[in-house]
Design a protein around this motif. Structure first.
Motif, PDB file in Angstrom:
ATOM      1  N   THR A 294       0.813  -1.084  -0.154  1.00 44.02           N
ATOM      2  CA  THR A 294      -0.084   0.013  -0.043  1.00 44.02           C
ATOM      3  C   THR A 294       1.040   1.296   0.034  1.00 44.02           C
ATOM      4  OG1 THR A 294      -0.054   0.314   2.453  1.00 44.02           O
ATOM      5  CG2 THR A 294      -1.578  -1.238   1.231  1.00 44.02           C
ATOM      6  N   ASN A 295       0.357   2.237  -0.256  1.00 45.59           N
ATOM      7  CA  ASN A 295       0.968   3.712  -0.020  1.00 45.59           C
ATOM      8  C   ASN A 295       1.554   3.857   1.368  1.00 45.59           C
ATOM      9  OD1 ASN A 295       0.817   4.801  -2.580  1.00 45.59           O
ATOM     10  ND2 ASN A 295      -1.482   5.019  -2.336  1.00 45.59           N
ATOM     11  N   ALA A 296       0.828   3.525   2.354  1.00 48.21           N
ATOM     12  CA  ALA A 296       1.349   3.624   3.743  1.00 48.21           C
ATOM     13  C   ALA A 296       2.587   2.718   3.793  1.00 48.21           C
ATOM     14  CB  ALA A 296       0.108   3.192   4.475  1.00 48.21           C
ATOM     15  N   GLU A 297       2.686   1.475   3.394  1.00 50.24           N
ATOM     16  CA  GLU A 297       3.697   0.600   3.323  1.00 50.24           C
ATOM     17  C   GLU A 297       4.879   1.365   2.527  1.00 50.24           C
ATOM     18  OE1 GLU A 297       1.613  -3.599   4.130  1.00 50.24           O
ATOM     19  OE2 GLU A 297       1.920  -2.909   2.053  1.00 50.24           O
ATOM     20  N   LEU A 298       4.506   1.778   1.583  1.00 46.59           N
ATOM     21  CA  LEU A 298       5.702   2.553   0.860  1.00 46.59           C
ATOM     22  C   LEU A 298       6.167   3.572   1.594  1.00 46.59           C
ATOM     23  CD1 LEU A 298       7.167   2.204  -1.998  1.00 46.59           C
ATOM     24  CD2 LEU A 298       5.397   4.176  -2.772  1.00 46.59           C
ATOM     25  N   GLY A 299       5.283   4.636   2.016  1.00 48.45           N
ATOM     26  CA  GLY A 299       6.065   5.741   2.656  1.00 48.45           C
ATOM     27  C   GLY A 299       6.815   5.059   3.848  1.00 48.45           C
ATOM     28  N   LEU A 300       6.519   4.006   4.573  1.00 51.43           N
ATOM     29  CA  LEU A 300       7.284   3.552   5.712  1.00 51.43           C
ATOM     30  C   LEU A 300       8.782   3.386   5.326  1.00 51.43           C
ATOM     31  CD1 LEU A 300       6.664   2.878   8.638  1.00 51.43           C
ATOM     32  CD2 LEU A 300       6.504   0.357   8.199  1.00 51.43           C
ATOM     33  N   LEU A 301       9.034   2.926   4.152  1.00 49.14           N
ATOM     34  CA  LEU A 301      10.400   2.711   3.586  1.00 49.14           C
ATOM     35  C   LEU A 301      11.198   4.014   3.369  1.00 49.14           C
ATOM     36  CD1 LEU A 301       9.733   0.401   0.698  1.00 49.14           C
ATOM     37  CD2 LEU A 301      10.452  -0.340   2.940  1.00 49.14           C
ATOM     38  N   THR A 302      10.609   5.153   3.648  1.00 54.69           N
ATOM     39  CA  THR A 302      11.363   6.354   3.704  1.00 54.69           C
ATOM     40  C   THR A 302      11.512   6.896   4.802  1.00 54.69           C
ATOM     41  OG1 THR A 302       9.472   7.436   2.585  1.00 54.69           O
ATOM     42  CG2 THR A 302      11.256   6.638   1.156  1.00 54.69           C
ATOM     43  N   THR A 303      10.226   6.883   5.722  1.00 55.86           N
ATOM     44  CA  THR A 303      10.081   7.320   7.077  1.00 55.86           C
ATOM     45  C   THR A 303      10.996   6.772   8.062  1.00 55.86           C
ATOM     46  OG1 THR A 303       7.959   7.935   6.570  1.00 55.86           O
ATOM     47  CG2 THR A 303       8.357   7.752   9.014  1.00 55.86           C
ATOM     48  N   LEU A 304      11.248   5.356   7.830  1.00 60.90           N
ATOM     49  CA  LEU A 304      11.848   4.429   8.876  1.00 60.90           C
ATOM     50  C   LEU A 304      13.291   5.148   9.136  1.00 60.90           C
ATOM     51  CD1 LEU A 304      10.645   0.935   8.786  1.00 60.90           C
ATOM     52  CD2 LEU A 304      10.537   2.504  10.877  1.00 60.90           C
ATOM     53  N   PRO A 305      14.178   5.209   7.757  1.00 62.13           N
ATOM     54  CA  PRO A 305      15.393   5.698   8.054  1.00 62.13           C
ATOM     55  C   PRO A 305      15.765   7.146   8.783  1.00 62.13           C
ATOM     56  CG  PRO A 305      15.068   4.977   5.893  1.00 62.13           C
ATOM     57  CD  PRO A 305      13.826   4.901   6.523  1.00 62.13           C
ATOM     58  N   VAL A 306      14.691   7.955   8.549  1.00 64.15           N
ATOM     59  CA  VAL A 306      14.646   9.324   9.112  1.00 64.15           C
ATOM     60  C   VAL A 306      14.325   9.123  10.739  1.00 64.15           C
ATOM     61  CG1 VAL A 306      13.586  11.554   9.453  1.00 64.15           C
ATOM     62  CG2 VAL A 306      14.001  10.370   7.203  1.00 64.15           C
ATOM     63  N   LEU A 307      13.343   8.362  11.043  1.00 60.37           N
ATOM     64  CA  LEU A 307      13.363   8.071  12.358  1.00 60.37           C
ATOM     65  C   LEU A 307      14.510   7.557  13.217  1.00 60.37           C
ATOM     66  CD1 LEU A 307       9.593   6.386  12.350  1.00 60.37           C
ATOM     67  CD2 LEU A 307      10.396   8.869  13.017  1.00 60.37           C
ATOM     68  N   CYS A 308      15.212   6.806  12.278  1.00 63.34           N
ATOM     69  CA  CYS A 308      16.292   6.173  13.127  1.00 63.34           C
ATOM     70  C   CYS A 308      17.537   6.815  13.319  1.00 63.34           C
ATOM     71  CB  CYS A 308      16.797   4.703  12.010  1.00 63.34           C
ATOM     72  SG  CYS A 308      16.012   3.263  12.209  1.00 63.34           S
ATOM     73  N   MET A 309      17.691   7.935  12.223  1.00 64.33           N
ATOM     74  CA  MET A 309      18.486   8.900  12.280  1.00 64.33           C
ATOM     75  C   MET A 309      18.126   9.963  13.398  1.00 64.33           C
ATOM     76  SD  MET A 309      19.627  10.070   8.435  1.00 64.33           S
ATOM     77  CE  MET A 309      17.933  10.244   7.687  1.00 64.33           C
ATOM     78  N   GLY A 310      17.006  10.144  13.844  1.00 62.84           N
ATOM     79  CA  GLY A 310      16.635  11.089  14.833  1.00 62.84           C
ATOM     80  C   GLY A 310      16.699  10.139  16.286  1.00 62.84           C
ATOM     81  N   GLY A 311      16.299   9.067  16.257  1.00 59.06           N
ATOM     82  CA  GLY A 311      16.373   8.215  17.734  1.00 59.06           C
ATOM     83  C   GLY A 311      17.508   7.653  17.954  1.00 59.06           C
ATOM     84  N   LEU A 312      18.473   7.338  17.174  1.00 61.92           N
ATOM     85  CA  LEU A 312      19.661   6.591  17.412  1.00 61.92           C
ATOM     86  C   LEU A 312      21.021   7.578  17.034  1.00 61.92           C
ATOM     87  CD1 LEU A 312      18.840   3.409  15.752  1.00 61.92           C
ATOM     88  CD2 LEU A 312      18.649   3.914  17.968  1.00 61.92           C
ATOM     89  N   SER A 313      20.819   8.638  16.963  1.00 63.99           N
ATOM     90  CA  SER A 313      22.177   9.814  16.786  1.00 63.99           C
ATOM     91  C   SER A 313      23.075   9.552  17.850  1.00 63.99           C
ATOM     92  CB  SER A 313      21.857  11.082  16.586  1.00 63.99           C
ATOM     93  OG  SER A 313      20.957  11.102  15.200  1.00 63.99           O
ATOM     94  N   PRO A 314      22.790   9.205  19.192  1.00 60.47           N
ATOM     95  CA  PRO A 314      23.778   9.072  20.210  1.00 60.47           C
ATOM     96  C   PRO A 314      24.658   7.978  19.957  1.00 60.47           C
ATOM     97  CG  PRO A 314      21.695   9.984  21.420  1.00 60.47           C
ATOM     98  CD  PRO A 314      21.336   9.564  19.632  1.00 60.47           C
ATOM     99  N   LEU A 315      24.295   6.951  19.285  1.00 60.61           N
ATOM    100  CA  LEU A 315      25.191   5.885  18.799  1.00 60.61           C
ATOM    101  C   LEU A 315      26.619   6.197  18.363  1.00 60.61           C
ATOM    102  CD1 LEU A 315      22.769   3.170  17.214  1.00 60.61           C
ATOM    103  CD2 LEU A 315      23.995   2.967  19.287  1.00 60.61           C
ATOM    104  N   GLY A 316      26.327   7.311  17.713  1.00 59.28           N
ATOM    105  CA  GLY A 316      27.924   7.563  17.259  1.00 59.28           C
ATOM    106  C   GLY A 316      28.894   7.686  18.371  1.00 59.28           C
ATOM    107  N   HIS A 317      28.506   8.777  19.208  1.00 63.44           N
ATOM    108  CA  HIS A 317      29.390   8.983  20.408  1.00 63.44           C
ATOM    109  C   HIS A 317      29.572   7.939  21.465  1.00 63.44           C
ATOM    110  CE1 HIS A 317      31.031  11.167  23.870  1.00 63.44           C
ATOM    111  NE2 HIS A 317      30.181  10.822  24.484  1.00 63.44           N
ATOM    112  N   MET A 318      28.615   6.943  21.461  1.00 63.88           N
ATOM    113  CA  MET A 318      28.594   5.733  22.364  1.00 63.88           C
ATOM    114  C   MET A 318      29.862   4.991  21.683  1.00 63.88           C
ATOM    115  SD  MET A 318      24.652   4.849  23.204  1.00 63.88           S
ATOM    116  CE  MET A 318      25.124   3.399  23.987  1.00 63.88           C
ATOM    117  N   LEU A 319      29.817   4.669  20.542  1.00 63.36           N
ATOM    118  CA  LEU A 319      30.623   3.839  19.845  1.00 63.36           C
ATOM    119  C   LEU A 319      32.269   4.473  19.761  1.00 63.36           C
ATOM    120  CD1 LEU A 319      28.719   2.450  16.742  1.00 63.36           C
ATOM    121  CD2 LEU A 319      29.444   1.220  18.748  1.00 63.36           C
ATOM    122  N   GLU A 320      32.367   5.839  19.743  1.00 63.59           N
ATOM    123  CA  GLU A 320      33.443   6.488  19.483  1.00 63.59           C
ATOM    124  C   GLU A 320      34.288   6.326  20.878  1.00 63.59           C
ATOM    125  OE1 GLU A 320      35.448  10.704  18.340  1.00 63.59           O
ATOM    126  OE2 GLU A 320      33.635  10.620  19.542  1.00 63.59           O
TER     127      GLU A 320
END
Length: 365
Positions: free
Chosen positions: A21-47
């Motif tokens: 569906t269109n909603a499922e199609l939109g999820l493919l582009t929304t999920l990366p943005v949500l991950c970039m927002g919610g998981l950005s502190p991972l960079g500092h933790m790994l460093e």
């Protein structure tokens, strides 16, 4: 790393093949943005645990693997999994790049950040242009999506060759706490989110506005392409603009926030002068993005702190930026496309100017 995103042009052509569906199609582009927002502190933790070089190589290896998995693009589940993987990889890489620039190019941060910001725009354009053509040439759209594992792997190889200053983590470890107040972090986060949201809303809804004004889809797409082309050019030359006009980061933020307001008001002239608003908005957003990336570096006192602060500001920033186009859609249902877009963009740009003034107070403390 925008070349790793899922190009909508390819997926929309194969939506029927995927049986989604269109909603499922939109999820493919929304999920990366949500991950970039919610998981950005991972960079500092790994460093902190692995160092910048190994963290970057690990993130690029992750991206390479998930991009190769897109060879099985006939499965929606695989595409969904790879969209999350791309988001996780990007979430790690973006704050690491801020820390890298702070550590390696501290005296030339504005110039380096301008090149970095422009490269992301170029990556998006190359992926959007190249993926459909690779898919057509090979007769396989999964291959067109997976192709971008090659430049990602090449980037990882370049990081393998880079010699990391092994004393850098030790120096940054002596500064475990941030030297900026919570209100300052909030201000930087709001600035990042608002400038991103203005850009996302403009790209997402300007075609609908021009369509409502009886312009063809081709013309609407061309006008958005002009905006993105201007964006990339301004981002690339931002350090030259700041140096020529003798603008500090905060003065540049105020000036380009004002241009965002002016560009939005130019939409009132969209019928007689359709190109005017995209050009001015492109100048504004092209300047605001490198400024948003540069601001955490102004407050950080080392590479690790820059990575951590960039991760914190991008966490809420990407989430806020991703919400604004959705809010615009809600307003359009109530007000119509032109009033809604004007209201959202003018309001966001005005708030951006207010946030900039609040950040200025943090600079002065």
């Amino acid at each position: 790393m925008k070349i790793s995103a899922l190009p909508g042009a390819v997926l929309s052509k194969n939506q029927q093949t995927l049986a989604i569906t269109n909603a499922e199609l939109g999820l493919l582009t929304t999920l990366p943005v949500l991950c970039m927002g919610g998981l950005s502190p991972l960079g500092h933790m790994l460093e902190r645990r692995l160092g910048l070089k190994r963290s970057m190589i690990m993130a690029l290896a992750l991206l390479t693997i998930v991009l190769l998995l897109r060879l099985d693009g006939g499965s929606y589940g695989v595409l969904l999994f790879t969209a999350v993987g791309v988001g996780v990889g990007d979430a790690i890489i973006r704050p690491l790049m801020s820390g890298f620039i702070k550590g390696e190019f501290a005296s030339r941060a504005p110039a380096t950040m301008s090149v970095y910001a422009a490269s992301m725009g170029v990556g998006s354009a190359v992926a959007a242009f190249g993926t459909p053509r690779i898919s057509d040439a090979t007769g396989s759209w999964p291959l067109g999506l997976a192709f971008w594992a090659l430049p990602t792997a090449l980037a990882g190889f370049c990081w393998i060759l880079w010699r990391e200053d092994i004393t850098a983590p030790a120096r940054s470890a002596a500064q475990p706490s941030l030297t900026i107040s919570r209100s300052g972090i909030l201000g930087l986060t709001l600035f990042f989110g608002l400038q991103a949201g203005i850009n996302y809303a403009a790209i997402g809804w300007l075609p609908s506005l021009y369509g409502a004004l009886s312009y063809s889809d081709h013309t609407a797409g061309l006008l958005v392409a002009i905006m993105m082309l201007v964006q990339t050019g301004v981002s690339f030359g931002m350090h030259v603009i700041m140096r020529a006009l003798k603008l500090t980061t905060i003065k540049a933020a105020l000036a380009f926030s004002g241009l965002a307001i002016l560009g939005t008001l130019c939409l009132l002239l969209a019928k007689p002068l359709p190109w005017l608003a995209p050009v001015v908005i492109g100048v504004a957003t092209g300047g605001l993005f490198p400024i948003a990336l540069l601001q955490p570096l102004d407050f950080a006192h080392g590479r690790s702190e820059a990575t951590r602060l960039a991760g914190l500001t991008q966490t809420g920033g990407y989430l806020l930026g991703g919400l604004l186009p959705w809010i615009t859609g809600l307003l359009i249902d109530q007000l119509g496309v032109a009033p809604a877009l004007l209201t959202l963009l003018v309001g966001s740009a005005g708030l951006l100017a207010v946030v900039t003034v609040l950040i200025q107070r943090t600079y002065q403390k």
